[in-house]
Write a protein that holds these residues in place. Structure first.
Motif, PDB file in Angstrom:
ATOM      1  N   SER A 150      35.064 -29.930   2.335  1.00  0.00           N
ATOM      2  CA  SER A 150      36.067 -29.457   3.286  1.00  0.00           C
ATOM      3  C   SER A 150      37.243 -28.728   2.640  1.00  0.00           C
ATOM      4  O   SER A 150      37.693 -27.707   3.167  1.00  0.00           O
ATOM      5  CB  SER A 150      36.588 -30.636   4.125  1.00  0.00           C
ATOM      6  N   PRO A 151      37.825 -29.207   1.506  1.00  0.00           N
ATOM      7  CA  PRO A 151      38.990 -28.507   0.951  1.00  0.00           C
ATOM      8  C   PRO A 151      38.714 -27.064   0.539  1.00  0.00           C
ATOM      9  O   PRO A 151      39.657 -26.284   0.360  1.00  0.00           O
ATOM     10  CB  PRO A 151      39.365 -29.365  -0.266  1.00  0.00           C
ATOM     11  N   THR A 152      37.451 -26.681   0.382  1.00  0.00           N
ATOM     12  CA  THR A 152      37.124 -25.321  -0.039  1.00  0.00           C
ATOM     13  C   THR A 152      37.103 -24.340   1.133  1.00  0.00           C
ATOM     14  O   THR A 152      37.067 -23.127   0.917  1.00  0.00           O
ATOM     15  CB  THR A 152      35.751 -25.309  -0.744  1.00  0.00           C
ATOM     16  N   MET A 153      37.151 -24.846   2.357  1.00  0.00           N
ATOM     17  CA  MET A 153      37.006 -23.968   3.520  1.00  0.00           C
ATOM     18  C   MET A 153      38.155 -22.961   3.610  1.00  0.00           C
ATOM     19  O   MET A 153      37.929 -21.795   3.970  1.00  0.00           O
ATOM     20  CB  MET A 153      36.934 -24.800   4.804  1.00  0.00           C
ATOM     21  N   GLU A 154      39.387 -23.385   3.310  1.00  0.00           N
ATOM     22  CA  GLU A 154      40.518 -22.469   3.441  1.00  0.00           C
ATOM     23  C   GLU A 154      40.404 -21.293   2.482  1.00  0.00           C
ATOM     24  O   GLU A 154      40.666 -20.140   2.849  1.00  0.00           O
ATOM     25  CB  GLU A 154      41.833 -23.209   3.200  1.00  0.00           C
ATOM     26  N   LYS A 155      40.008 -21.562   1.240  1.00  0.00           N
ATOM     27  CA  LYS A 155      39.849 -20.490   0.261  1.00  0.00           C
ATOM     28  C   LYS A 155      38.771 -19.506   0.698  1.00  0.00           C
ATOM     29  O   LYS A 155      38.968 -18.280   0.625  1.00  0.00           O
ATOM     30  CB  LYS A 155      39.500 -21.091  -1.108  1.00  0.00           C
ATOM     31  N   MET A 156      37.639 -20.019   1.171  1.00  0.00           N
ATOM     32  CA  MET A 156      36.551 -19.147   1.587  1.00  0.00           C
ATOM     33  C   MET A 156      36.949 -18.330   2.808  1.00  0.00           C
ATOM     34  O   MET A 156      36.654 -17.127   2.889  1.00  0.00           O
ATOM     35  CB  MET A 156      35.307 -19.982   1.896  1.00  0.00           C
ATOM     36  N   ALA A 157      37.629 -18.957   3.769  1.00  0.00           N
ATOM     37  CA  ALA A 157      38.050 -18.232   4.969  1.00  0.00           C
ATOM     38  C   ALA A 157      39.065 -17.151   4.637  1.00  0.00           C
ATOM     39  O   ALA A 157      39.002 -16.041   5.188  1.00  0.00           O
ATOM     40  CB  ALA A 157      38.626 -19.213   5.985  1.00  0.00           C
ATOM     41  N   CYS A 158      39.988 -17.440   3.740  1.00  0.00           N
ATOM     42  CA  CYS A 158      40.975 -16.435   3.337  1.00  0.00           C
ATOM     43  C   CYS A 158      40.300 -15.253   2.646  1.00  0.00           C
ATOM     44  O   CYS A 158      40.615 -14.091   2.929  1.00  0.00           O
ATOM     45  CB  CYS A 158      42.012 -17.075   2.416  1.00  0.00           C
ATOM     46  N   ARG A 159      39.370 -15.546   1.757  1.00  0.00           N
ATOM     47  CA  ARG A 159      38.665 -14.462   1.055  1.00  0.00           C
ATOM     48  C   ARG A 159      37.853 -13.610   2.024  1.00  0.00           C
ATOM     49  O   ARG A 159      37.899 -12.372   1.967  1.00  0.00           O
ATOM     50  CB  ARG A 159      37.751 -15.046  -0.017  1.00  0.00           C
ATOM     51  N   ASN A 160      37.128 -14.251   2.933  1.00  0.00           N
ATOM     52  CA  ASN A 160      36.329 -13.495   3.899  1.00  0.00           C
ATOM     53  C   ASN A 160      37.207 -12.656   4.819  1.00  0.00           C
ATOM     54  O   ASN A 160      36.857 -11.511   5.156  1.00  0.00           O
ATOM     55  CB  ASN A 160      35.481 -14.461   4.727  1.00  0.00           C
ATOM     56  N   ALA A 161      38.348 -13.206   5.241  1.00  0.00           N
ATOM     57  CA  ALA A 161      39.245 -12.466   6.124  1.00  0.00           C
ATOM     58  C   ALA A 161      39.831 -11.246   5.426  1.00  0.00           C
ATOM     59  O   ALA A 161      39.857 -10.137   5.984  1.00  0.00           O
ATOM     60  CB  ALA A 161      40.366 -13.385   6.616  1.00  0.00           C
ATOM     61  N   MET A 162      40.300 -11.429   4.195  1.00  0.00           N
ATOM     62  CA  MET A 162      40.918 -10.313   3.476  1.00  0.00           C
ATOM     63  C   MET A 162      39.882  -9.253   3.106  1.00  0.00           C
ATOM     64  O   MET A 162      40.156  -8.050   3.197  1.00  0.00           O
ATOM     65  CB  MET A 162      41.619 -10.839   2.218  1.00  0.00           C
ATOM     66  N   ARG A 163      38.693  -9.677   2.704  1.00  0.00           N
ATOM     67  CA  ARG A 163      37.653  -8.698   2.366  1.00  0.00           C
ATOM     68  C   ARG A 163      37.194  -7.946   3.609  1.00  0.00           C
ATOM     69  O   ARG A 163      36.851  -6.765   3.532  1.00  0.00           O
ATOM     70  CB  ARG A 163      36.477  -9.399   1.682  1.00  0.00           C
ATOM     71  N   HIS A 164      37.157  -8.621   4.756  1.00  0.00           N
ATOM     72  CA  HIS A 164      36.797  -7.939   5.998  1.00  0.00           C
ATOM     73  C   HIS A 164      37.814  -6.856   6.329  1.00  0.00           C
ATOM     74  O   HIS A 164      37.446  -5.737   6.733  1.00  0.00           O
ATOM     75  CB  HIS A 164      36.705  -8.955   7.132  1.00  0.00           C
ATOM     76  N   LEU A 165      39.095  -7.160   6.159  1.00  0.00           N
ATOM     77  CA  LEU A 165      40.134  -6.192   6.503  1.00  0.00           C
ATOM     78  C   LEU A 165      40.195  -5.050   5.498  1.00  0.00           C
ATOM     79  O   LEU A 165      40.351  -3.888   5.876  1.00  0.00           O
ATOM     80  CB  LEU A 165      41.498  -6.892   6.581  1.00  0.00           C
ATOM     81  N   VAL A 166      40.069  -5.370   4.218  1.00  0.00           N
ATOM     82  CA  VAL A 166      40.235  -4.360   3.164  1.00  0.00           C
ATOM     83  C   VAL A 166      38.965  -3.549   2.959  1.00  0.00           C
ATOM     84  O   VAL A 166      39.009  -2.317   2.880  1.00  0.00           O
ATOM     85  CB  VAL A 166      40.677  -5.035   1.845  1.00  0.00           C
ATOM     86  N   VAL A 167      37.818  -4.228   2.878  1.00  0.00           N
ATOM     87  CA  VAL A 167      36.562  -3.554   2.544  1.00  0.00           C
ATOM     88  C   VAL A 167      35.882  -2.991   3.787  1.00  0.00           C
ATOM     89  O   VAL A 167      35.498  -1.812   3.818  1.00  0.00           O
ATOM     90  CB  VAL A 167      35.617  -4.520   1.801  1.00  0.00           C
TER      91      VAL A 167
END
Length: 361
Positions: free
Chosen positions: A50-67
């Protein structure tokens, strides 16, 4: 979203503690508070951790917006998460984005550390200075104009001020009349005392000073916390939700948040602003907050009309139990278990066998 935008984000789980199954990560514009992306994550997407979910969600969100959407983001503001800061440094698509931490969370942690340090008889004199130290940190952050060196010099001057020294080699206090300052009635901390040495260890800690580079922009994530407060009404943590229900509730809360941004403050007949008083158990003082006009929820009929039109235009029909979402976590695993389940009869037989062995022993 404007070019070179400053965005802020934070993760919110569906339940407290380390037993969370779902997480939503809103990304909103820092200046306007408008949410323009919601990223969802399930425990099954991070191997049940569970503690890894925030990091993964942040990375996916930023990569979706930038890439994917080719958005130009200049700065990301989050809480003081070491895993997210490492991810921002090492990801080649995100490393050019300036990463800032929320000042309010840092101030809260500083206050807790000072309260813990002032819990003994020899350090009790620190308690009355905690609000002044907290205010000085805000002053150091907001007055440095992005200069880390100026911020550190201003911050380190608090130790001289606490010892009633207002001019020293390399610096001096900026206040004028000592009798008019708000700390005029407080007892200064004696130089060379245990309390001042403890403060020096806390305020000049190597890790604390190294993290100050994330606060030079004086950013906050207040709007994100306000959205989470609203989300508690749509998605209380005491209840469990399916993946699709959790997403629908979060999207409904985001629409509510965006539609009602900039609500006018309620005023009386004579034109004066209306306030609501509240008591802070931590600071032991009263404070007031604005009373806003009631929400109109004019977007709800539009959303219902869009849903009705979708169902009427669906030619293939909508069958219950079908999973049309390609990102649904059930494509990974049917449950949150990390291994495939054996037959129920085998589990029952093994459990009965263990119970019999315990009874015989």
């Amino acid at each position: 979203m404007e070019a070179n935008a400053v965005v802020c984000g934070d993760g919110r789980c569906d339940s407290p503690g380390h037993s969370a199954k779902l997480l939503v990560y809103p990304v909103m514009d820092h200046s306007s508070g408008r949410i323009f992306h919601l990223e969802f994550c399930d425990k099954r997407q991070v191997q049940g951790h569970s503690p890894t979910m925030e990091k993964m969600a942040c990375r996916n969100a930023m990569r979706h917006l930038v890439v994917n959407e080719h958005k130009t983001i200049a700065e990301l503001v989050t809480d003081a998460s070491s895993s997210i800061s490492k991810m921002m440094r090492e990801d080649p698509d995100l490393s050019k984005i300036h990463h800032s931490f929320d000042v309010w969370h840092k101030t809260s942690r500083l206050t807790k550390a000072l309260m813990k340090g002032a819990s003994t008889a020899r350090t009790r004199c620190i308690r009355e200075w905690i609000p002044s130290i907290r205010n000085h940190f805000w002053h150091s952050v907001t007055s440095c104009n992005g200069d880390l060196g100026v911020m550190k010099d201003t911050w380190e001057g608090i130790l001289f001020y606490l010892a009633d020294v207002h001019s020293w080699i390399g610096g001096h206090c900026i206040h004028t009349d000592l009798s008019e300052r708000e700390d005029a009635g407080k007892t200064s901390i004696q130089r060379g005392s245990y309390a001042l040495r403890l403060l020096s260890d806390l305020l000049l800690d190597r890790t604390f000073l190294a993290s100050m580079k994330y606060y030079t922009k004086a950013r906050e994530t207040t709007q994100v916390e306000l959205f989470f407060s609203l989300l508690n009404g749509y998605c209380p943590k005491r209840l469990a939700y399916r993946w699709d229900a959790f997403k629908a509730r979060c999207i409904a809360a985001a629409l509510d948040h965006n539609v009602h941004l900039g609500r006018p403050v309620r005023v009386r007949g004579d034109g004066t602003t209306m306030y609501h008083r509240k008591w802070s158990a931590r600071s032991k003082r009263w404070y007031v907050s604005h009373i806003f006009e009631k929400k109109q929820h004019k977007h709800v009929p539009v959303v219902l009309a869009c849903l009705l039109r979708y169902y009427l235009q669906e030619t293939d029909g909508i069958a219950r139990g079908t999973i049309n979402d390609i990102h649904h976590p059930k494509h990974i695993s049917a449950t949150i278990a990390t291994s495939n389940p054996p037959p129920t009869a085998d589990i029952a037989r093994e459990q009965i066998s263990r119970s019999s062995q315990k009874a015989s022993s």
